[in-house]
Design a protein around this motif. Sequence first.
Motif, PDB file in Angstrom:
ATOM      1  N   PRO A  10     -17.626  25.187  20.892  1.00 39.02           N
ATOM      2  CA  PRO A  10     -18.524  24.993  22.056  1.00 39.02           C
ATOM      3  C   PRO A  10     -19.728  24.117  21.732  1.00 39.02           C
ATOM      4  O   PRO A  10     -20.199  23.365  22.594  1.00 39.02           O
ATOM      5  N   LEU A  11     -20.220  24.185  20.511  1.00 38.67           N
ATOM      6  CA  LEU A  11     -21.368  23.357  20.129  1.00 38.67           C
ATOM      7  C   LEU A  11     -21.003  21.883  20.137  1.00 38.67           C
ATOM      8  O   LEU A  11     -21.781  21.030  20.604  1.00 38.67           O
ATOM      9  N   LEU A  12     -19.821  21.556  19.635  1.00 34.94           N
ATOM     10  CA  LEU A  12     -19.414  20.158  19.575  1.00 34.94           C
ATOM     11  C   LEU A  12     -18.923  19.638  20.926  1.00 34.94           C
ATOM     12  O   LEU A  12     -18.927  18.427  21.158  1.00 34.94           O
ATOM     13  N   LYS A  13     -18.513  20.540  21.790  1.00 37.73           N
ATOM     14  CA  LYS A  13     -18.213  20.116  23.161  1.00 37.73           C
ATOM     15  C   LYS A  13     -19.496  19.698  23.868  1.00 37.73           C
ATOM     16  O   LYS A  13     -19.525  18.715  24.621  1.00 37.73           O
ATOM     17  N   ALA A  14     -20.561  20.443  23.613  1.00 40.09           N
ATOM     18  CA  ALA A  14     -21.849  20.137  24.243  1.00 40.09           C
ATOM     19  C   ALA A  14     -22.513  18.925  23.622  1.00 40.09           C
ATOM     20  O   ALA A  14     -23.181  18.136  24.314  1.00 40.09           O
ATOM     21  N   THR A  15     -22.347  18.767  22.311  1.00 38.96           N
ATOM     22  CA  THR A  15     -22.985  17.649  21.601  1.00 38.96           C
ATOM     23  C   THR A  15     -21.958  16.985  20.689  1.00 38.96           C
ATOM     24  O   THR A  15     -21.892  17.268  19.486  1.00 38.96           O
ATOM     25  N   PRO A  16     -21.137  16.087  21.213  1.00 41.08           N
ATOM     26  CA  PRO A  16     -20.101  15.436  20.391  1.00 41.08           C
ATOM     27  C   PRO A  16     -20.720  14.595  19.276  1.00 41.08           C
ATOM     28  O   PRO A  16     -21.837  14.084  19.412  1.00 41.08           O
ATOM     29  N   ASN A  17     -19.984  14.467  18.181  1.00 41.55           N
ATOM     30  CA  ASN A  17     -20.416  13.592  17.092  1.00 41.55           C
ATOM     31  C   ASN A  17     -19.193  12.946  16.454  1.00 41.55           C
ATOM     32  O   ASN A  17     -18.112  12.940  17.043  1.00 41.55           O
ATOM     33  N   HIS A  18     -19.350  12.395  15.265  1.00 42.09           N
ATOM     34  CA  HIS A  18     -18.251  11.685  14.602  1.00 42.09           C
ATOM     35  C   HIS A  18     -17.382  12.591  13.730  1.00 42.09           C
ATOM     36  O   HIS A  18     -16.482  12.098  13.037  1.00 42.09           O
ATOM     37  N   SER A  19     -17.626  13.881  13.726  1.00 41.64           N
ATOM     38  CA  SER A  19     -16.876  14.779  12.852  1.00 41.64           C
ATOM     39  C   SER A  19     -15.413  14.868  13.276  1.00 41.64           C
ATOM     40  O   SER A  19     -15.045  14.580  14.418  1.00 41.64           O
ATOM     41  N   LEU A  20     -14.580  15.294  12.344  1.00 42.87           N
ATOM     42  CA  LEU A  20     -13.148  15.397  12.602  1.00 42.87           C
ATOM     43  C   LEU A  20     -12.848  16.364  13.742  1.00 42.87           C
ATOM     44  O   LEU A  20     -11.998  16.078  14.597  1.00 42.87           O
TER      45      LEU A  20
ATOM     46  N   ASN B  95     -22.180   3.877   8.277  1.00 43.28           N
ATOM     47  CA  ASN B  95     -23.280   4.066   9.230  1.00 43.28           C
ATOM     48  C   ASN B  95     -23.626   5.525   9.509  1.00 43.28           C
ATOM     49  O   ASN B  95     -24.719   5.811  10.011  1.00 43.28           O
ATOM     50  N   VAL B  96     -22.715   6.438   9.217  1.00 39.96           N
ATOM     51  CA  VAL B  96     -22.947   7.849   9.538  1.00 39.96           C
ATOM     52  C   VAL B  96     -22.958   8.722   8.290  1.00 39.96           C
ATOM     53  O   VAL B  96     -23.935   9.418   8.001  1.00 39.96           O
ATOM     54  N   TRP B  97     -21.869   8.675   7.533  1.00 44.60           N
ATOM     55  CA  TRP B  97     -21.716   9.658   6.451  1.00 44.60           C
ATOM     56  C   TRP B  97     -22.529   9.308   5.212  1.00 44.60           C
ATOM     57  O   TRP B  97     -22.996  10.208   4.516  1.00 44.60           O
ATOM     58  N   LEU B  98     -22.710   8.039   4.904  1.00 39.90           N
ATOM     59  CA  LEU B  98     -23.397   7.659   3.679  1.00 39.90           C
ATOM     60  C   LEU B  98     -24.779   8.292   3.577  1.00 39.90           C
ATOM     61  O   LEU B  98     -25.139   8.873   2.538  1.00 39.90           O
ATOM     62  N   ALA B  99     -25.563   8.230   4.631  1.00 41.28           N
ATOM     63  CA  ALA B  99     -26.915   8.804   4.605  1.00 41.28           C
ATOM     64  C   ALA B  99     -26.855  10.319   4.426  1.00 41.28           C
ATOM     65  O   ALA B  99     -27.699  10.904   3.726  1.00 41.28           O
ATOM     66  N   GLN B 100     -25.868  10.958   5.045  1.00 40.75           N
ATOM     67  CA  GLN B 100     -25.734  12.408   4.902  1.00 40.75           C
ATOM     68  C   GLN B 100     -25.289  12.771   3.486  1.00 40.75           C
ATOM     69  O   GLN B 100     -25.760  13.769   2.918  1.00 40.75           O
ATOM     70  N   PHE B 101     -24.392  11.970   2.909  1.00 39.51           N
ATOM     71  CA  PHE B 101     -23.997  12.194   1.519  1.00 39.51           C
ATOM     72  C   PHE B 101     -25.217  12.103   0.598  1.00 39.51           C
ATOM     73  O   PHE B 101     -25.408  12.933  -0.301  1.00 39.51           O
ATOM     74  N   GLN B 102     -26.032  11.095   0.814  1.00 42.06           N
ATOM     75  CA  GLN B 102     -27.200  10.877  -0.041  1.00 42.06           C
ATOM     76  C   GLN B 102     -28.197  12.023   0.085  1.00 42.06           C
ATOM     77  O   GLN B 102     -28.721  12.518  -0.929  1.00 42.06           O
ATOM     78  N   ALA B 103     -28.449  12.465   1.297  1.00 43.63           N
ATOM     79  CA  ALA B 103     -29.428  13.529   1.510  1.00 43.63           C
ATOM     80  C   ALA B 103     -28.972  14.834   0.877  1.00 43.63           C
ATOM     81  O   ALA B 103     -29.754  15.532   0.215  1.00 43.63           O
ATOM     82  N   ALA B 104     -27.703  15.178   1.076  1.00 43.56           N
ATOM     83  CA  ALA B 104     -27.188  16.432   0.517  1.00 43.56           C
ATOM     84  C   ALA B 104     -27.165  16.385  -1.004  1.00 43.56           C
ATOM     85  O   ALA B 104     -27.541  17.357  -1.677  1.00 43.56           O
ATOM     86  N   THR B 105     -26.741  15.266  -1.575  1.00 47.55           N
ATOM     87  CA  THR B 105     -26.688  15.133  -3.034  1.00 47.55           C
ATOM     88  C   THR B 105     -28.086  15.177  -3.634  1.00 47.55           C
ATOM     89  O   THR B 105     -28.307  15.793  -4.691  1.00 47.55           O
TER      90      THR B 105
END
Length: 385
Positions: free
Chosen positions: A193-203, A101-111
Amino acid sequence: MSDAPVFEIDPKAFWRDPYPALKQMRAQAPIAYVPQLNATLFTRRDDIFENEKKIDVFSSDQPDGLMTVLMGQNMMRKDGDAHMAERRAIFPTISPKTVKNVWLAQFQAATQQILDEVAPLSRADMVGDIAMRISGEALKSITGLTNMSWAEMDRVSQGMIDGCSNYAGDPEVEAQCHDCTGSIDRHIDEMTPLLKATPNHSLLSVQMQAEMPEAAIRANIKLAISGGQNEPRDAIAGVIWALLTHPEQLRGVLDGKVTWLQAFEEYTRWMSPIGMSPRRVAKTYATHGITFDREDRVFFMFGSGNRDAAHFKHPDVFDVTRDVGPSIAFGAGPHFCAGAWAARSLIADVALPMIFERLPDLRLAGDVPFGGRAFRGPLSMPVAW
């Protein structure tokens, strides 16, 4: 030192191609002490599968090991509850649901973007110009270090790999490793600080949300980079090389008779991008008439187990139709590769089909040297289309 039979190797030849020596070990001394590596090697699949689970004997906790000293104690260097607690904490990053639901679309766009840039060139190096970039861009997203270039991602990954295998104590290799871990720390500092302000699914974000200790967060990011860059890079290029050198099998994949995932899974069995994993003997132990002393170093040779004739007919042959069920390419115990779902998605769902679609009549345009015993893959791969 264990009292296992001694098996001598030529380190340079073993790095170029470990499989002949490993085959000989499986037949003559399946558990053998190799003085050139100062370790006792397990080479048969069933011995590895059984003993990797015995964490009370073969411990991943290696406080004096190079990985811990240079990168911090990550979850791969922890056992039992400590390991499982961190594995659970990072699961929201690498779960099958998140990958889909998250990484597949990003993998496709970058590739897609990478191939848009490369396709008009008609010639490139599959390792350095394509696979390395695809892997690096994917890892930027997964780790949360989107402020790092793909080239820097590859540089710091290789620097840490070299540092963790620097058993000869080369000061230049160690200094390079410190430079690489320092770069990662600086990129983490910028993104925190960026990810504290806007959390996401990243490690990075998920670990912060779980309120893990900072040292553990940093160590696990470095772990993800040290293995998560080179394995997909080497597997993408390696599978393509294997298919191009076995055109009848490539036709089977392109015709839909065999899936890209089957090709990927067979390649990881056959060539094992991650060929081994070290362990520290935590207590005196005996198996198959061999006694291990505390603090002995053991290598579980996944690449050897994946060519064990007891489980695989004609194991030295690449065969995409093979049943790879017994494969231990991603490990066999509690330390089974946490990034396996992401790797399968990036490589089998995205990279391989998109590369063959966007680069018509893809073909080799020169020699393809391989290297590595712990991490193995093509060193360069000139291609044209």
